[in-house]
Design a protein around this motif. Structure first.
Motif, short mmCIF file in Angstrom:
data_model
loop_
_atom_site.label_atom_id
_atom_site.label_comp_id
_atom_site.label_asym_id
_atom_site.label_seq_id
_atom_site.Cartn_x
_atom_site.Cartn_y
_atom_site.Cartn_z
N CYS A 82 0.83 -1.20 0.00
CA CYS A 82 0.00 0.00 0.00
C CYS A 82 0.87 1.26 0.00
O CYS A 82 2.03 1.24 0.41
N ASP A 84 0.35 3.60 1.93
CA ASP A 84 0.31 4.07 3.32
C ASP A 84 1.73 4.36 3.82
O ASP A 84 2.65 3.55 3.66
N GLY A 107 -4.20 0.55 -1.24
CA GLY A 107 -4.97 -0.69 -1.24
C GLY A 107 -4.26 -1.86 -1.88
O GLY A 107 -4.84 -2.92 -2.07
N HIS A 135 -2.09 -4.47 4.92
CA HIS A 135 -1.82 -4.05 6.29
C HIS A 135 -3.11 -3.80 7.05
O HIS A 135 -4.18 -3.61 6.46
N CYS A 138 -6.14 -0.30 6.98
CA CYS A 138 -5.91 0.26 5.64
C CYS A 138 -7.08 1.17 5.25
O CYS A 138 -8.24 0.73 5.20
N GLY A 139 -6.78 2.42 4.95
CA GLY A 139 -7.81 3.38 4.58
C GLY A 139 -8.51 3.03 3.29
O GLY A 139 -9.73 3.22 3.15
ZN LIG Z 1 -3.48 0.89 2.99
#
Ligand SMILES: [Zn+2]
Length: 220
Positions: A82, A84, A107, A135, A138-139
């Motif tokens: 991701c 992130d 994602g 993870h 995760c948004g």
């Molecule tokens: Zn994520």
């Protein structure tokens, strides 16, 4: 510049010898491939070093820059993870310059660009292991589970993740389901990758990175 590089190499060779003598086995230059077994064990060992504060990749990055710049790259491991900011694969696996061939997108979903990147990694660079690394918290997965429309191009990742999380409860479970779905998408969408897996030349593994602990948990 050449003199500086020679100095750098000699200086790092001394450091390298010191680390080998100290019992450290993960410091060899990576202009040649390592086996799949060693690659996986080094990812696990690297994450252990990340967790216990004993990271050592930074001690040999200068040597890697010189070696890979002169002789080229030979990454053994590809990572799809991701965007992130808490999931930088080189840090959480304590790996160095030239070790990981990385695709990052919110994602950790597979699209044509990612598939083509790994096809190149496997065909041209000799990547023999790909880790799809999701993870916790995760948004992108959370937004997909929410199901609300997103503006701009952000719907690209919810569209790609949605089939994975349909009917799944719990965000961590959804992240795991997304990892497994994207692993399947890699082979379903690529004859090159599918053939490499069938021939035993490529292994695709899944894992979840726990953002609260720093631990990577490989999936069965
Ligand atoms: Zn994520």
């Amino acid at each position: 510049m050449q003199t500086f590089q020679l100095f750098l190499r000699r200086a790092n060779l001394v450091a390298l010898c010191g680390l080998v003598l100290a019992g450290c086995t993960s410091v060899s230059p990576r202009t040649e491939h390592i086996t799949a077994e060693i690659a996986m064990s080094e990812l696990v060992a690297g994450n252990d070093r990340f967790l216990d504060g004993g990271m050592h990749a930074h001690t040999w990055q200068a040597e890697r820059v010189v070696e890979t710049g002169e002789f080229g790259q030979a990454p053994s491991v590809g990572v799809l993870t991701c965007a992130d900011s808490r999931t930088p694969p080189e840090l959480i696996f304590d790996q160095g310059v030239g070790d990981l061939f990385v695709v990052r997108v919110a994602g950790n979903f597979v699209d044509d660009g990612g598939t083509g990147t790994f096809e190149y990694g496997v065909s041209a660079l000799g990547v023999h292991t790909i880790v799809v690394l999701g993870h916790t918290k995760c948004g992108a997965v959370n937004a997909t589970c929410d199901g609300k429309p997103l503006p701009g191009s952000m719907s690209a990742f919810t569209r790609a993740i949605q089939p994975a999380v349909a009917g799944v409860t719990g965000l961590t479970n959804a992240s795991e389901a997304n990892v497994r779905w994207q692993m399947k998408r890699l082979t379903d969408g690529s004859e090159i990758l599918r053939t490499a897996v069938a021939k035993g030349e490529l292994k695709i593994a899944g894992a979840i990175y726990e953002v609260d602990t720093g631990k990577v948990r490989f999936l069965n």
